[in-house]
Design a protein around this motif. Structure first.
Motif, mmCIF file in Angstrom:
data_model
loop_
_atom_site.group_PDB
_atom_site.id
_atom_site.type_symbol
_atom_site.label_atom_id
_atom_site.label_comp_id
_atom_site.label_asym_id
_atom_site.label_seq_id
_atom_site.Cartn_x
_atom_site.Cartn_y
_atom_site.Cartn_z
ATOM 1 N N PHE A 75 12.029 59.526 36.634
ATOM 2 C CA PHE A 75 11.650 60.728 37.364
ATOM 3 C C PHE A 75 11.475 60.384 38.834
ATOM 4 N N GLU A 76 12.203 61.066 39.681
ATOM 5 C CA GLU A 76 12.101 60.907 41.137
ATOM 6 C C GLU A 76 12.179 59.443 41.553
ATOM 7 N N GLY A 77 13.139 58.725 41.000
ATOM 8 C CA GLY A 77 13.391 57.351 41.412
ATOM 9 C C GLY A 77 12.482 56.315 40.803
ATOM 10 N N VAL A 78 11.650 56.713 39.834
ATOM 11 C CA VAL A 78 10.746 55.772 39.173
ATOM 12 C C VAL A 78 11.096 55.694 37.693
ATOM 13 N N ARG A 79 11.326 54.489 37.222
ATOM 14 C CA ARG A 79 11.595 54.253 35.797
ATOM 15 C C ARG A 79 10.296 53.805 35.131
ATOM 16 N N SER A 80 9.936 54.457 34.023
ATOM 17 C CA SER A 80 8.717 54.133 33.299
ATOM 18 C C SER A 80 9.041 53.581 31.925
ATOM 19 N N LEU A 81 8.171 52.687 31.460
ATOM 20 C CA LEU A 81 8.314 52.060 30.159
ATOM 21 C C LEU A 81 7.391 52.732 29.148
ATOM 22 N N HIS A 82 7.908 52.963 27.939
ATOM 23 C CA HIS A 82 7.123 53.525 26.841
ATOM 24 C C HIS A 82 7.391 52.697 25.589
ATOM 25 N N GLN B 53 3.549 52.630 29.793
ATOM 26 C CA GLN B 53 3.139 51.235 29.713
ATOM 27 C C GLN B 53 3.421 50.468 31.002
ATOM 28 N N GLY B 54 4.055 51.116 31.974
ATOM 29 C CA GLY B 54 4.380 50.469 33.235
ATOM 30 C C GLY B 54 5.463 51.258 33.933
ATOM 31 N N ALA B 55 5.727 50.908 35.183
ATOM 32 C CA ALA B 55 6.713 51.667 35.958
ATOM 33 C C ALA B 55 7.311 50.781 37.036
ATOM 34 N N MET B 56 8.507 51.171 37.486
ATOM 35 C CA MET B 56 9.213 50.458 38.556
ATOM 36 C C MET B 56 9.960 51.468 39.412
ATOM 37 N N ARG B 57 9.773 51.394 40.718
ATOM 38 C CA ARG B 57 10.575 52.211 41.626
ATOM 39 C C ARG B 57 11.936 51.539 41.772
ATOM 40 N N LEU B 58 12.980 52.270 41.483
ATOM 41 C CA LEU B 58 14.312 51.678 41.439
ATOM 42 C C LEU B 58 14.746 51.103 42.777
ATOM 43 N N SER B 59 14.280 51.688 43.872
ATOM 44 C CA SER B 59 14.651 51.196 45.197
ATOM 45 C C SER B 59 13.852 49.961 45.610
ATOM 46 N N CYS B 60 12.744 49.663 44.898
ATOM 47 C CA CYS B 60 11.893 48.508 45.228
ATOM 48 C C CYS B 60 11.480 47.815 43.934
ATOM 49 N N HIS C 201 -1.361 28.362 38.951
ATOM 50 C CA HIS C 201 -0.884 28.887 37.665
ATOM 51 C C HIS C 201 -1.466 30.276 37.447
ATOM 52 N N ILE C 202 -0.591 31.266 37.339
ATOM 53 C CA ILE C 202 -0.969 32.655 37.102
ATOM 54 C C ILE C 202 -0.451 33.051 35.726
ATOM 55 N N VAL C 203 -1.325 33.634 34.916
ATOM 56 C CA VAL C 203 -0.942 34.031 33.562
ATOM 57 C C VAL C 203 -1.176 35.525 33.379
ATOM 58 N N GLN C 204 -0.183 36.175 32.788
ATOM 59 C CA GLN C 204 -0.251 37.597 32.476
ATOM 60 C C GLN C 204 -0.229 37.750 30.960
ATOM 61 N N LEU C 205 -1.282 38.374 30.387
ATOM 62 C CA LEU C 205 -1.312 38.677 28.962
ATOM 63 C C LEU C 205 -0.944 40.147 28.786
ATOM 64 N N GLY C 206 0.232 40.379 28.205
ATOM 65 C CA GLY C 206 0.785 41.727 28.124
ATOM 66 C C GLY C 206 1.768 41.926 29.271
ATOM 67 N N LEU C 207 3.035 41.978 28.957
ATOM 68 C CA LEU C 207 4.049 42.013 30.013
ATOM 69 C C LEU C 207 4.172 43.373 30.668
ATOM 70 N N GLY C 208 3.971 44.472 29.901
ATOM 71 C CA GLY C 208 4.190 45.801 30.458
ATOM 72 C C GLY C 208 5.608 45.929 30.978
ATOM 73 N N SER C 209 5.761 46.524 32.138
ATOM 74 C CA SER C 209 7.081 46.638 32.760
ATOM 75 C C SER C 209 7.401 45.449 33.661
ATOM 76 N N ALA C 210 6.617 44.375 33.522
ATOM 77 C CA ALA C 210 6.824 43.111 34.244
ATOM 78 C C ALA C 210 6.468 43.200 35.720
ATOM 79 N N ALA C 211 5.750 44.236 36.147
ATOM 80 C CA ALA C 211 5.447 44.401 37.570
ATOM 81 C C ALA C 211 4.637 43.234 38.112
#
Length: 259
Positions: A24-31, A38-45, A70-80
């Motif tokens: 929607f409006e240039g933003v891809r969301s994860l479900h 569950q997360g989102a990504m602006r396609l242009s960025c 060392h940075i750890v992320q538990l739960g990837l989501g949309s990988a943001a």
């Protein structure tokens, strides 16, 4: 209205919720097969952090003077968070732990997640197993926790045992940020468990459909707001993150605690 993606067998491995997208409006969301985002990504960025609460998961930057190793992320989501930390902290190792292989696959294909290399390790694993594994204890500078299933009623791991494992993974000056979202009772349960385990916790005002980001310290810092504002300005310049709002949120939290 958002455009719903069609069923894709690449992201529908049996035994796990399917990963789907809307745009929607240039933003891809994860479900995960439901309407919950569950997360989102602006396609242009694609390497920027789109959602405000996910940006707030970077609030640990206010308290760590040295660059994390060392940075750890538990739960990837949309990988943001994983992408942002991988790109913007070139001297750090970045590990992401995700139980659902469909999420990993869709992030690789549709959310610009790069392949694993010497610094990036995205692994299919259970977050509880990761934090209880003694080999991971004392190895993490920053732990970012955002663990939700397809129903999003609350964090899927919320026990004292889990948060004790999170604390054990941190180095002495390590910091955890965690998203606490869902039904009202989950807030108190998670905050109580974190309070039992960590030396100090604070949280930022809720944003984006009632997401609350908690900052948990293995060892409580001395809070100097003039220093935090100075660091916030630097974070804004270097990383284009609204860190001044985080400092203002912390001040609001302290006022509420003292009332």
């Amino acid at each position: 209205m958002p455009d719903h993606s069609s069923f894709d067998p690449r992201f529908s491995q049996p035994g796990h919720p399917p990963a789907t997208t809307t745009e929607f409006e240039g933003v891809r969301s994860l479900h995960l097969g439901t309407s919950w985002e569950q997360g989102a990504m602006r396609l242009s960025c694609p390497d920027a952090i789109e959602l405000e609460y996910v940006q707030m998961m970077m609030a640990w930057l206010l308290f760590q003077a040295a660059s994390p190793r060392h940075i750890v992320q538990l739960g990837l989501g949309s990988a943001a968070l994983t992408k942002f930390c991988y790109r913007r902290f070139p001297d750090a190792r970045v590990t992401a732990v995700e139980l659902n292989p469909n999420v990993i696959a869709i992030c690789r294909a549709l959310f610009a997640l790069p392949p694993n290399d010497a610094r990036l390790d995205v692994r299919e694993a259970n977050a509880l197993d990761f934090v209880l594994d003694r080999r991971n204890h004392g190895t993490v500078d920053v732990l970012q926790v955002d663990l939700y299933d397809e129903q999003a009623r609350g964090p899927v791991l919320d026990s004292v045992e889990f948060y004790q494992g999170c604390r054990d993974c941190l180095r002495p000056d390590g910091i955890m940020t965690a998203n606490v979202f869902g039904e009202v009772g989950n807030y108190d349960k998670n905050l109580a468990a974190m309070t039992d385990v960590f030396d100090a916790i604070a949280w930022l005002p809720e944003v984006h459909d009632a997401n609350i980001v908690v900052i948990a310290f293995k060892n409580a810092p001395q809070i100097d707001f003039s220093l935090l504002y100075e660091r916030a300005a630097g974070i804004r310049r270097r990383l284009n993150l609204p860190a001044k709002k985080w400092v203002e949120g912390l001040k609001e939290w302290m006022r509420d605690q003292q009332a």
